[in-house]
Write a protein that holds these residues in place. Sequence first.
Motif, PDB file in Angstrom:
ATOM      1  N   GLY A  92       0.815  -1.213   0.000  1.00 13.25           N
ATOM      2  CA  GLY A  92       0.000   0.000   0.000  1.00 13.25           C
ATOM      3  C   GLY A  92       0.844   1.257   0.000  1.00 13.25           C
ATOM      4  N   TYR A  93       1.914   1.237   0.764  1.00 15.51           N
ATOM      5  CA  TYR A  93       2.816   2.396   0.872  1.00 15.51           C
ATOM      6  C   TYR A  93       3.479   2.688  -0.478  1.00 15.51           C
ATOM      7  CZ  TYR A  93       6.683   5.248   2.745  1.00 15.51           C
ATOM      8  OH  TYR A  93       7.592   6.260   2.996  1.00 15.51           O
ATOM      9  N   MET A 125       1.055 -10.423 -17.489  1.00 17.40           N
ATOM     10  CA  MET A 125       2.149  -9.768 -16.766  1.00 17.40           C
ATOM     11  C   MET A 125       3.231 -10.755 -16.335  1.00 17.40           C
ATOM     12  SD  MET A 125       0.289  -6.875 -14.400  1.00 17.40           S
ATOM     13  CE  MET A 125      -0.319  -5.347 -15.130  1.00 17.40           C
ATOM     14  N   LYS A 126       3.044 -12.020 -16.716  1.00 12.89           N
ATOM     15  CA  LYS A 126       4.021 -13.071 -16.408  1.00 12.89           C
ATOM     16  C   LYS A 126       4.271 -13.202 -14.905  1.00 12.89           C
ATOM     17  CE  LYS A 126       6.398 -12.856 -20.878  1.00 12.89           C
ATOM     18  NZ  LYS A 126       5.323 -12.088 -21.535  1.00 12.89           N
ATOM     19  N   VAL A 127       3.173 -13.213 -14.159  1.00 12.81           N
ATOM     20  CA  VAL A 127       3.251 -13.407 -12.715  1.00 12.81           C
ATOM     21  C   VAL A 127       3.558 -14.871 -12.425  1.00 12.81           C
ATOM     22  CG1 VAL A 127       1.907 -13.389 -10.578  1.00 12.81           C
ATOM     23  CG2 VAL A 127       1.718 -11.488 -12.193  1.00 12.81           C
ATOM     24  N   LYS A 128       4.504 -15.104 -11.526  1.00 17.13           N
ATOM     25  CA  LYS A 128       4.898 -16.462 -11.199  1.00 17.13           C
ATOM     26  C   LYS A 128       3.823 -17.152 -10.360  1.00 17.13           C
ATOM     27  CE  LYS A 128       9.850 -15.374 -11.122  1.00 17.13           C
ATOM     28  NZ  LYS A 128      11.059 -15.287 -10.256  1.00 17.13           N
ATOM     29  N   GLU A 129       3.665 -18.437 -10.609  1.00 17.12           N
ATOM     30  CA  GLU A 129       2.702 -19.210  -9.833  1.00 17.12           C
ATOM     31  C   GLU A 129       3.085 -19.186  -8.356  1.00 17.12           C
ATOM     32  OE1 GLU A 129       0.687 -23.688  -9.752  1.00 17.12           O
ATOM     33  OE2 GLU A 129       2.110 -23.131 -11.339  1.00 17.12           O
ATOM     34  N   GLY A 130       2.118 -18.937  -7.516  1.00 16.99           N
ATOM     35  CA  GLY A 130       2.370 -18.876  -6.079  1.00 16.99           C
ATOM     36  C   GLY A 130       2.542 -17.469  -5.543  1.00 16.99           C
ATOM     37  N   ASP A 131       2.837 -16.499  -6.424  1.00 18.85           N
ATOM     38  CA  ASP A 131       2.943 -15.108  -5.975  1.00 18.85           C
ATOM     39  C   ASP A 131       1.551 -14.560  -5.680  1.00 18.85           C
ATOM     40  OD1 ASP A 131       5.651 -15.153  -6.277  1.00 18.85           O
ATOM     41  OD2 ASP A 131       5.709 -13.928  -8.089  1.00 18.85           O
ATOM     42  N   ILE A 132       1.464 -13.733  -4.645  1.00 23.29           N
ATOM     43  CA  ILE A 132       0.219 -13.037  -4.349  1.00 23.29           C
ATOM     44  C   ILE A 132       0.153 -11.805  -5.246  1.00 23.29           C
ATOM     45  CG2 ILE A 132      -1.147 -11.889  -2.562  1.00 23.29           C
ATOM     46  CD1 ILE A 132      -0.803 -14.877  -2.126  1.00 23.29           C
ATOM     47  N   PHE A 133      -0.971 -11.647  -5.946  1.00 19.19           N
ATOM     48  CA  PHE A 133      -1.141 -10.624  -6.985  1.00 19.19           C
ATOM     49  C   PHE A 133      -2.342  -9.746  -6.594  1.00 19.19           C
ATOM     50  CE2 PHE A 133      -2.486 -10.080 -11.702  1.00 19.19           C
ATOM     51  CZ  PHE A 133      -1.715  -8.945 -11.850  1.00 19.19           C
ATOM     52  N   PRO A 134      -2.151  -8.826  -5.636  1.00 19.83           N
ATOM     53  CA  PRO A 134      -3.317  -8.153  -5.040  1.00 19.83           C
ATOM     54  C   PRO A 134      -3.872  -6.979  -5.829  1.00 19.83           C
ATOM     55  CG  PRO A 134      -1.411  -8.222  -3.531  1.00 19.83           C
ATOM     56  CD  PRO A 134      -0.918  -8.496  -4.920  1.00 19.83           C
ATOM     57  N   ILE A 135      -3.002  -6.189  -6.475  1.00 18.72           N
ATOM     58  CA  ILE A 135      -3.421  -4.874  -6.962  1.00 18.72           C
ATOM     59  C   ILE A 135      -2.857  -4.606  -8.350  1.00 18.72           C
ATOM     60  CG2 ILE A 135      -3.287  -2.373  -6.540  1.00 18.72           C
ATOM     61  CD1 ILE A 135      -4.923  -3.787  -4.416  1.00 18.72           C
ATOM     62  N   ILE A 136      -3.678  -3.969  -9.190  1.00 20.72           N
ATOM     63  CA  ILE A 136      -3.176  -3.374 -10.426  1.00 20.72           C
ATOM     64  C   ILE A 136      -3.779  -1.981 -10.565  1.00 20.72           C
ATOM     65  CG2 ILE A 136      -2.974  -5.611 -11.601  1.00 20.72           C
ATOM     66  CD1 ILE A 136      -5.447  -4.790 -13.272  1.00 20.72           C
ATOM     67  N   THR A 137      -3.211  -1.181 -11.443  1.00 15.78           N
ATOM     68  CA  THR A 137      -3.843   0.068 -11.844  1.00 15.78           C
ATOM     69  C   THR A 137      -3.638   0.296 -13.332  1.00 15.78           C
ATOM     70  OG1 THR A 137      -4.002   2.463 -11.465  1.00 15.78           O
ATOM     71  CG2 THR A 137      -1.796   1.524 -11.353  1.00 15.78           C
ATOM     72  N   ALA A 242       1.771   5.997   3.941  1.00 16.78           N
ATOM     73  CA  ALA A 242       2.443   6.787   2.908  1.00 16.78           C
ATOM     74  C   ALA A 242       2.043   8.252   3.001  1.00 16.78           C
ATOM     75  CB  ALA A 242       2.104   6.225   1.526  1.00 16.78           C
ATOM     76  N   HIS A 243       0.753   8.519   3.084  1.00 11.03           N
ATOM     77  CA  HIS A 243       0.296   9.909   3.156  1.00 11.03           C
ATOM     78  C   HIS A 243       0.845  10.603   4.407  1.00 11.03           C
ATOM     79  CE1 HIS A 243      -3.079  10.428   0.053  1.00 11.03           C
ATOM     80  NE2 HIS A 243      -2.431   9.319  -0.264  1.00 11.03           N
ATOM     81  N   PHE A 244       0.840   9.893   5.526  1.00  9.99           N
ATOM     82  CA  PHE A 244       1.354  10.455   6.769  1.00  9.99           C
ATOM     83  C   PHE A 244       2.852  10.737   6.653  1.00  9.99           C
ATOM     84  CE2 PHE A 244       2.890  10.361  11.120  1.00  9.99           C
ATOM     85  CZ  PHE A 244       1.877  10.958  11.853  1.00  9.99           C
ATOM     86  N   ASP A 245       3.593   9.768   6.150  1.00  4.98           N
ATOM     87  CA  ASP A 245       5.052   9.878   6.068  1.00  4.98           C
ATOM     88  C   ASP A 245       5.479  10.995   5.123  1.00  4.98           C
ATOM     89  OD1 ASP A 245       7.605   9.066   6.819  1.00  4.98           O
ATOM     90  OD2 ASP A 245       7.775   7.613   5.197  1.00  4.98           O
ATOM     91  N   PHE A 246       4.863  11.055   3.955  1.00  7.95           N
ATOM     92  CA  PHE A 246       5.233  12.089   2.989  1.00  7.95           C
ATOM     93  C   PHE A 246       4.871  13.478   3.519  1.00  7.95           C
ATOM     94  CE2 PHE A 246       4.223   8.668  -0.405  1.00  7.95           C
ATOM     95  CZ  PHE A 246       5.364   7.971  -0.037  1.00  7.95           C
ATOM     96  N   ALA A 247       3.767  13.563   4.274  1.00  8.92           N
ATOM     97  CA  ALA A 247       3.341  14.849   4.816  1.00  8.92           C
ATOM     98  C   ALA A 247       4.287  15.353   5.903  1.00  8.92           C
ATOM     99  CB  ALA A 247       1.917  14.740   5.363  1.00  8.92           C
ATOM    100  N   VAL A 248       4.719  14.456   6.809  1.00 12.29           N
ATOM    101  CA  VAL A 248       5.630  14.925   7.862  1.00 12.29           C
ATOM    102  C   VAL A 248       6.981  15.305   7.273  1.00 12.29           C
ATOM    103  CG1 VAL A 248       4.484  13.700   9.755  1.00 12.29           C
ATOM    104  CG2 VAL A 248       6.324  12.557   8.504  1.00 12.29           C
ATOM    105  N   LYS A 249       7.414  14.563   6.265  1.00 11.88           N
ATOM    106  CA  LYS A 249       8.673  14.913   5.611  1.00 11.88           C
ATOM    107  C   LYS A 249       8.560  16.253   4.888  1.00 11.88           C
ATOM    108  CE  LYS A 249      10.378  10.187   5.196  1.00 11.88           C
ATOM    109  NZ  LYS A 249      10.509   8.972   4.343  1.00 11.88           N
TER     110      LYS A 249
END
Length: 280
Positions: A92-93, A125-137, A242-249
């Motif tokens: 997610g980050y 996308m040639k994802v390997k068998e057994g890999d977790i494939f949660p998100i695309i955009t 991510a939003h928190f970290d980028f904002a404090v930086k």
Amino acid sequence: MNINFSIEEAATKRYSVRNYQEKEIEAEKLELIKAFIDSLDNPFGSKINFHYLDSKGMKNEEKLGTYGVIKGAKQYIGTTITLEGQALEALGYEFEALVLYLAHLGLGTCWLGGTFDRAGFAEAMKVKEGDIFPIITPYGYPADHKHEMEIEMRKMIQADQRKEWSELFFNESFSSPITKEEAKDMAFALEMVRLGPSASNKQPWRIVLKDGNWHFFEYKEPGYSDRFSYDIQRVDMGIAAAHFDFAVKDKNINGHFEISNAPEVELPENVQYSFSWIRD
């Protein structure tokens, strides 16, 4: 990773684009995107793998189903992980960092966690068998109008609405909402979290200020993740980080994340500890 653009501008500009122009992305921008992805890292210690796809001219493009959700997109980026440790938060980050960067470049995106044909995209996308494939955009230039299903989906999930501060951010305990005045120099970071995207706009993040540190909790929507082999809302928690970290930086405030610093607070039903941000 160098976030050399305005987090506020990118977070405000970003929205879920489901209808794309035919206009091709310039080669220079594609090079910038790949360089940015190569620079990505995260505070959770997990490896995130990125996969590119340009479906233009593909013979089996019809396999790349998004159930009518996405129109006109030809280019996609996907991710795979090994499901261990804080890999979902790490995903997610990093993926949100990419989404914000693409918004900075004037490109549209749309987080897809459930509304895409995993088998078809995994093969392309040639994802390997057994890999977790949660998100695309998908990514590309937004069309100048939204298609009918997109309009209905945005209405259904109330895409342009965000929960109030009093529902998300707390001072010392979950019974005491924090005000912007009490948050002081951290108010900007909390507001950037509030503006973040999440699966079905559930906004599962809850943050408690305790003993000078900021502790992140996940509200687990009952039954929401049951159709997945993992808790997809943990990806949302990585977006919040991510939003928190980028904002404090952005405000030159120093701190770091820890994943084993749970405060002693009474937890509401369906809420569990995720990680903490410790001020240096």
